[in-house]
Design a protein around this motif. Structure first.
Motif, PDB file in Angstrom:
ATOM      1  N   ASP A  15       0.847  -1.176   0.000  1.00 23.69           N
ATOM      2  CA  ASP A  15       0.000   0.000   0.000  1.00 23.69           C
ATOM      3  C   ASP A  15       0.889   1.234   0.000  1.00 23.69           C
ATOM      4  O   ASP A  15       1.320   1.715   1.040  1.00 23.69           O
ATOM      5  N   GLU A  18      -0.035   4.238   2.198  1.00 29.42           N
ATOM      6  CA  GLU A  18       0.305   4.138   3.617  1.00 29.42           C
ATOM      7  C   GLU A  18       1.776   4.465   3.832  1.00 29.42           C
ATOM      8  O   GLU A  18       2.156   5.098   4.807  1.00 29.42           O
ATOM      9  N   ALA A  23       3.017   5.747   7.688  1.00 27.15           N
ATOM     10  CA  ALA A  23       2.403   4.804   8.625  1.00 27.15           C
ATOM     11  C   ALA A  23       3.311   3.585   8.772  1.00 27.15           C
ATOM     12  O   ALA A  23       4.003   3.213   7.822  1.00 27.15           O
ATOM     13  N   PRO A  24       3.338   2.969   9.953  1.00 26.96           N
ATOM     14  CA  PRO A  24       4.195   1.792  10.123  1.00 26.96           C
ATOM     15  C   PRO A  24       3.722   0.650   9.227  1.00 26.96           C
ATOM     16  O   PRO A  24       2.528   0.446   9.049  1.00 26.96           O
ATOM     17  N   PHE A  25       4.668  -0.081   8.637  1.00 23.81           N
ATOM     18  CA  PHE A  25       4.309  -1.228   7.815  1.00 23.81           C
ATOM     19  C   PHE A  25       5.421  -2.268   7.907  1.00 23.81           C
ATOM     20  O   PHE A  25       6.541  -1.961   8.295  1.00 23.81           O
ATOM     21  N   VAL A  26       5.066  -3.494   7.569  1.00 25.17           N
ATOM     22  CA  VAL A  26       6.044  -4.582   7.592  1.00 25.17           C
ATOM     23  C   VAL A  26       6.662  -4.675   6.203  1.00 25.17           C
ATOM     24  O   VAL A  26       5.934  -4.734   5.220  1.00 25.17           O
TER      25      VAL A  26
END
Lengths: 204, 277
Positions: A15, A18, A23-26
């Motif tokens: 995404d 995001e 925003a935090p993401f893996v």
């Protein structure tokens, strides 16, 4: 009976919105992190068994460990750390849209992977020539087992890097998410090696 | 797959379990899939009961036993072996239904049918080392207690090496399933299950030293070759049974992506993790 929703195609890929929002993401597919955690658990159990057995025969393990060449272990570790650095640069270049750089770094990762494999085979050959084989004693059983199972993970890593290269090479199929998933796998191999190195070569 | 129905289908009856089962038997269009799933659940429970409790061949005894100790081992569980493996030989055919159900998941994927066919063939072979050879060898050993101890030792090694040491077929089976899940675009299973198949396949490799060692952690009863592998296998089995159940609930008998469960969609985070799948 559980209800089901209508089939809606889900976006295949990270995404980006995001990400740009911070925003935090893996990194990569979250699914790959299941593999990382599960493999970490399995290897932790191998390490636990190793430490327990070592505690039961400290003299034998110390005596056999002395036959390993620490310099080779350090070299292996440095090579894999550099390969991890290269794959991290590959990911970073991909995020910045520099796909040529990303591709070069993926090849560089492979190159260091090959160096590791060759040095490991040479180390095994030397040990066997000196009379230390898989069945010599318990320490060497663990030594060959842990390094061989790691070797196998590394071989699979080349298939994984091949997927990354395949993705990067064509703009039509290029998926940054898949490249990051592949990089996650490679980092896992590196992470596991650092632990194996510490247990087999360094721990006294 | 077709429902045995014509005309309007009545509502699932409330109350009695028997009436509910009768309703599903008559009207549920997923009847065959549920039969396959329940066969898997019952079989795995029965398998555990037969091998661990009745025959008592698991956890495996040490490979280092002397012939006299092996004869005593057979004597101690003679009727358990005879009865246990008689039941195994009766229920062994259930693996056909189980394998067909698992292969069905691959037929529902967007991948080549070759995956399902490969899986069927490899798991049809797996029945031999995974069950039948050990059953026959242990039964032969238990049948005549007066037999020469050396011959009984031979049967003991044959039984346990065939069971504990032949993991190649399971390795290939896991890899076939892994590749199918990872290539699939119909979201039949989550991708992490594909990676879990790789974990399972790798633990099958770890059993290989059991061919060399008679004692220690790498022997067929060892901490690494058996106990850790068994923990991974039990986890893997519990996971695929759960995911298979969910897959059957989601099944719409179409050809495109499987619909998501409402409960899963509710759990999906607004951004981050869920979106990056």
């Amino acid at each position: 009976m559980t209800t089901v929703a209508g089939a809606e195609p889900r976006a295949d890929g990270p995404d980006e919105e995001e990400r740009t929002r911070g925003a935090p993401f893996v990194p990569g597919q979250p699914d790959m992190w299941v593999f990382v955690l599960f493999e970490a658990l399995v290897f932790t159990s191998y390490f636990t068994v190793y430490v327990i057995r070592r505690t039961q025969s400290p003299a034998l393990f110390l005596q056999s460990q002395a036959h390993l060449d620490l310099r080779v272990g350090v070299f292996n570790t440095l090579v894999l750390l550099v390969s991890s650095w290269a794959v991290a640069r590959c990911v970073q270049a991909g995020r910045e849209g520099s796909h040529r750089t990303a591709l070069n770094n993926a090849y560089l990762t492979m190159l260091f992977g090959v160096v590791f494999l060759v040095s490991k085979v040479l180390e095994w050959t030397t040990e066997i020539e000196q009379g230390f084989s898989f069945t010599t004693d318990e320490f060497f059983s663990f030594y060959y087992f842990l390094t061989a199972i790691h070797f196998l993970h590394l071989l699979i890593g080349f298939v994984v890097l091949g997927v990354a290269v395949y993705q990067i090479r064509s703009p039509a199929r290029r998926s940054q998410e898949l490249v990051e998933t592949c990089a996650t796998y490679w980092h896992t191999i590196d992470f596991l090696w650092v632990l194996i190195f510490a247990l087999l070569y360094v721990m006294r | 797959m077709s429902a045995a129905t014509t005309g309007a289908v009545p509502e699932v009856p409330a109350g009695s379990l028997v009436r509910k089962i009768a309703w599903h038997w008559r009207y549920d269009e997923k009847r065959e899939l549920w039969i396959g799933w329940w066969t898997l659940v019952v079989f795995y429970n029965l398998y555990g009961l037969l091998f661990f409790v009745i025959a008592r061949t698991q956890p495996p005894p040490p490979p280092s036993l002397a012939p006299a100790e092996i004869v005593r081992w057979f004597d101690d569980r003679r009727y358990g072996l005879l009865c246990g493996y008689a039941i195994v030989s009766i229920v062994g055919g259930a693996t056909a239904i189980m394998n067909a159900t698992l292969a069905y998941t691959m037929r529902r994927m967007s991948v080549s049918r070759a995956f399902a066919y490969s899986y069927l063939v490899i798991y049809a072979l797996a029945t031999l080392p995974g069950m039948l050879i050990m059953g026959v060898a242990c039964t032969v050993g238990a049948m005549r207690p007066e037999r020469d101890p050396e011959l009984v030792s031979w049967l003991y090694d044959f039984a346990f090496l065939s069971f504990e040491g032949t993991m190649g077929v399971f390795l290939v089976g896991s890899l076939v399933w892994m590749v199918a899940v990872l290539l699939d675009k119909n979201r039949v299973f989550p991708k992490w299950f594909g990676y879990l198949n790789l974990c399972n396949a790798l633990t099958e490799v770890v059993v290989a030293p059991a061919w060399i060692f008679k004692r220690g952690v790498f022997a067929w009863d060892g901490a690494i070759a058996w106990w850790i592998n068994m923990a991974v296998f039990v986890t893997y089995t519990a996971v695929f049974l759960t995911l298979l159940r969910k897959m059957i609930v989601r099944e719409d008998f179409g050809t495109g992506p499987l619909p998501e469960l409402e409960s899963d969609r509710a759990l999906e985070p607004a951004g981050t993790l869920g979106a990056a799948r």
